[in-house]
Design an enzyme around this catalytic site. Structure first.
Site, PDB file in Angstrom:
ATOM      1  N   ARG A   8      -1.567   5.306  -1.149  1.00  0.00           N
ATOM      2  CA  ARG A   8      -1.204   4.425  -0.024  1.00  0.00           C
ATOM      3  C   ARG A   8       0.166   4.768   0.555  1.00  0.00           C
ATOM      4  NH1 ARG A   8      -3.478  -1.631  -1.573  1.00  0.00           N
ATOM      5  NH2 ARG A   8      -5.580  -1.260  -0.793  1.00  0.00           N
ATOM      6  N   LYS A  35     -21.587  -7.235  -7.338  1.00  0.00           N
ATOM      7  CA  LYS A  35     -22.251  -8.423  -6.818  1.00  0.00           C
ATOM      8  C   LYS A  35     -22.924  -8.184  -5.481  1.00  0.00           C
ATOM      9  CE  LYS A  35     -19.939 -12.310  -8.820  1.00  0.00           C
ATOM     10  NZ  LYS A  35     -19.059 -13.432  -8.544  1.00  0.00           N
ATOM     11  N   GLY A  68     -10.171   0.839  -2.565  1.00  0.00           N
ATOM     12  CA  GLY A  68     -10.337  -0.011  -3.736  1.00  0.00           C
ATOM     13  C   GLY A  68     -11.003   0.764  -4.853  1.00  0.00           C
ATOM     14  N   GLY A  79     -10.994  -4.441   0.727  1.00  0.00           N
ATOM     15  CA  GLY A  79     -11.487  -5.590   1.488  1.00  0.00           C
ATOM     16  C   GLY A  79     -11.546  -5.323   2.988  1.00  0.00           C
TER      17      GLY A  79
HETATM   18  C1  3PG Z   1      -5.563  -4.800  -1.237  1.00  0.00           C
HETATM   19  O1  3PG Z   1      -5.104  -4.103  -2.143  1.00  0.00           O
HETATM   20  O2  3PG Z   1      -6.741  -5.179  -1.206  1.00  0.00           O
HETATM   21  C2  3PG Z   1      -4.646  -5.147  -0.105  1.00  0.00           C
HETATM   22  O3  3PG Z   1      -3.361  -4.698  -0.339  1.00  0.00           O
HETATM   23  C3  3PG Z   1      -4.666  -6.639   0.136  1.00  0.00           C
HETATM   24  O4  3PG Z   1      -4.250  -7.310  -1.003  1.00  0.00           O
HETATM   25  P1  3PG Z   1      -4.896  -8.703  -1.374  1.00  0.00           P
HETATM   26  O5  3PG Z   1      -6.339  -8.454  -1.690  1.00  0.00           O
HETATM   27  O6  3PG Z   1      -4.096  -9.212  -2.530  1.00  0.00           O
HETATM   28  O7  3PG Z   1      -4.746  -9.580  -0.156  1.00  0.00           O
HETATM   29 MG    MG Z   2      -7.915  -6.899  -2.144  1.00  0.00          MG
END
Ligand code: 3PG
Ligand code: MG
Length: 399
Positions: free
Chosen positions: A35, A197, A350, A373
Site C-alpha cells: 500500500r 461467507k 485484502g 472492502g
Molecule cells: C482496509 O484495510 O480495509 C481499509 O484500510 C479500510 O479499513 P477498515 O476496514 O478498518 O475501515
Molecule cells: Mg476492511
C-alpha cells in the site's frame, strides 16, 4: 473528476489522504508495504512539482483512542527509507501544533500526520473534523482507494471544506482498471468468487451476472451452492438460511446463459487444524463428521481448464483456508494458473491479494487492487462514497 495532474500544486500545501493501513507484526514491523508502494507515483509527482506534501492516513481500528500500537511512526520511517528523504512526523492530525508544522513547510518536504482514527470524529464523518483537516491545506487529494467505500471525514466531509479537491493517481488507476474490465473487457470475462461467507458476496455475485461470461465459486461460500445442488456437506461451514437463495441464483445464472462452475471435489478435514486428518473426496461424498477446507485437485484441474481461454479474470476470495498449509493448495494453484494466463488478471485486495503474494504469483498479475472492502463495493456495482464526494465538488466547480 479531476486528478492531481490537472491542478497547479507547485509550492502549495497538498494534503494527500493515503491508505497506509498496512499489516504490522508484534514488533511494529511492517510485513507488507504494497500500500505504500502503490501511492509512490502520486507522492513522487507531488514532490517533483515542489509541493509541500502532507500525508494523512488511518491505521487499524483504534476507535477514537490514542493507542500507540496504531501509530503511523513505523510507516513514516519506511516511507522515508523508500523516498530517501526525511518524513517529518506530526504529533497529531489536527490542532495548533500540527498547523504550525504545516505552515512552516517548504516545497519538497513531507509531513506525516498521526493516525486519523485517534479521533472518533474521523469515522463519524464529522463536519468540524473534516473542516479542521481541510484547514491544513491549499489542495486536497484523495489517493486512498482502499478506504473510499467508508463515509469517513478525511475522504468525504473534507471535500466540502478544502479549497480544491481531486483524485490521486492510484485512486484513478484503480477505478479505471475496474471500469474497463466491466465495460469493455476482452472476453470471455471470468469472475472467480471465493471466501468464507456467501452472504458477504451475494450482491457482488448478482451484479457480476450483468457482465461476465463465466463464474467460478470456491471457498466455504461454495458449500452453500453445493448444498443447494443436493449434496450433503457434513460439518462444513454453511449458511443454511441462504441455501434456497443459492439455488435460485444458480437458476438465474443458467437462464442468462452464463457458464457456472462450482467445486466437484474438496479437501475434507476432520477438524480445521493444520494437523487434521485429510482426504480428497467428491462433493457428493463429504463424510458426515468432516468439513470441506479447500477445493480438491479435480476442481483445480477443472478451474484451470475453464481459464484457458479467458480474456479477463476478476478474482475475489480464496478457495480454502489458505492460511493453513494443508488447505492452501487450491488457492495457490489457482493463483499460479491465473498469473500464467494471457488474460488481464484483476485481483481484489485484502486476503485475496495476500494469498496471491504468498503463492509467489503477485508479479505476473496484471493488477492487484489495494482495496478489500472497496474492491468488493465496486464488484457490487456500487459507487464509492468518497468518489461520489469528489464528483460532487467537481460538478460544483470546486476542483
Ligand atoms: C482496509 O484495510 O480495509 C481499509 O484500510 C479500510 O479499513 P477498515 O476496514 O478498518 O475501515
Ligand atoms: Mg476492511
Amino acid at each position: 473528476m479531476n486528478t492531481i495532474k490537472d491542478i497547479d500544486i507547485s509550492k502549495k500545501k497538498v494534503l494527500i489522504r493515503v491508505d497506509f493501513n498496512v499489516p504490522l507484526d508484534s514488533k511494529q514491523k511492517i510485513t507488507d508495504d504494497a500500500r505504500i508502494e502503490a501511492v509512490l507515483p502520486t507522492l513522487k509527482y507531488a514532490l517533483s512539482r515542489n509541493a509541500c506534501v502532507i500525508l494523512a492516513s488511518h491505521l487499524g481500528r483504534p476507535e477514537g483512542q490514542i493507542k500507540m500500537e496504531f501509530s503511523l511512526q513505523p510507516v513514516a520511517r519506511r516511507l522515508s527509507n523508500i523516498l530517501g528523504l526525511e518524513v517529518m512526523m506530526a504529533p497529531d492530525c489536527i490542532g495548533e501544533d500540527v498547523a504550525i508544522l504545516a505552515d512552516g513547510m517548504k516545497g519538497g518536504q513531507v509531513l506525516m500526520l498521526e493516525n486519523l482514527r485517534f479521533h472518533k470524529e474521523e469515522t463519524q464523518n464529522d463536519r468540524e473534523f473534516g473542516k479542521a483537516l481541510a484547514a491544513l491545506c491549499d489542495v486536497y487529494i484523495n489517493d486512498a482507494f482502499a478506504v473510499s467505500h467508508r463515509a469517513n471525514a478525511s475522504v468525504v466531509s473534507i471535500t466540502e471544506h478544502a479549497p480544491i479537491s481531486a483524485a490521486g493517481l492510484l485512486l484513478k488507476k484503480e477505478l479505471d482498471y475496474f471500469k474497463k474490465a466491466m465495460e469493455t473487457p476482452v472476453r470471455p470475462l471470468v469472475a472467480i468468487v471465493g471466501g468464507a461467507k456467501i452472504s458477504s458476496k451475494l450482491s457482488a455475485l448478482k451484479n457480476m451476472l450483468q457482465h461476465v461470461d463465466k463464474i467460478m465459486v470456491g471457498g466455504a461460500m461454495a458449500n452453500t451452492f453445493i448444498k443447494a445442488s443436493g449434496c450433503d456437506v457434513g460439518r462444513s461451514l454453511i449458511e443454511e438460511d441462504l441455501v434456497d437463495m443459492a439455488g435460485d441464483l444458480i437458476e438465474k445464472i443458467r437462464v442468462r446463459n452464463i457458464k457456472f462452475y462450482m467445486p466437484v471435489d474438496v479437501v475434507a478435514a476432520d477438524r480445521l487444524e493444520p494437523e487434521a486428518n485429510l482426504k480428497n473426496v467428491p462433493v457428493q461424498e463429504i463424510p458426515k463428521e468432516w468439513m470441506a477446507a479447500d477445493i480438491g485437485p479435480a476442481t483445480s484441474c477443472l478451474f484451470s481448464e475453464v481459464l484457458q481461454d479467458a480474456g479477463t479474470i476478476i478474482w475475489n476470495g480464496p478457495m480454502g483456508v489458505f492460511e493453513m498449509a494443508p488447505f492452501s493448495h487450491g488457492t495457490f494453484d489457482l493463483a499460479r494458473v491465473v498469473s500464467g494466463s494471457k488474460a488481464t488478471s484483476i485481483i481484489g485486495g485484502g486476503e485475496t491479494g495476500s494469498a496471491v503474494q504468498k503463492a509467489g504469483a503477485a508479479d505476473q498479475m496484471s493488477y492487484i487492487s489495494t482495496g478489500g472492502g472497496a474492491f468488493l463495493t465496486l464488484m457490487e456495482g456500487e459507487q464509492l462514497v468518497a468518489v461520489a464526494a469528489l464528483e460532487k465538488v467537481a460538478s460544483l466547480g470546486l476542483s
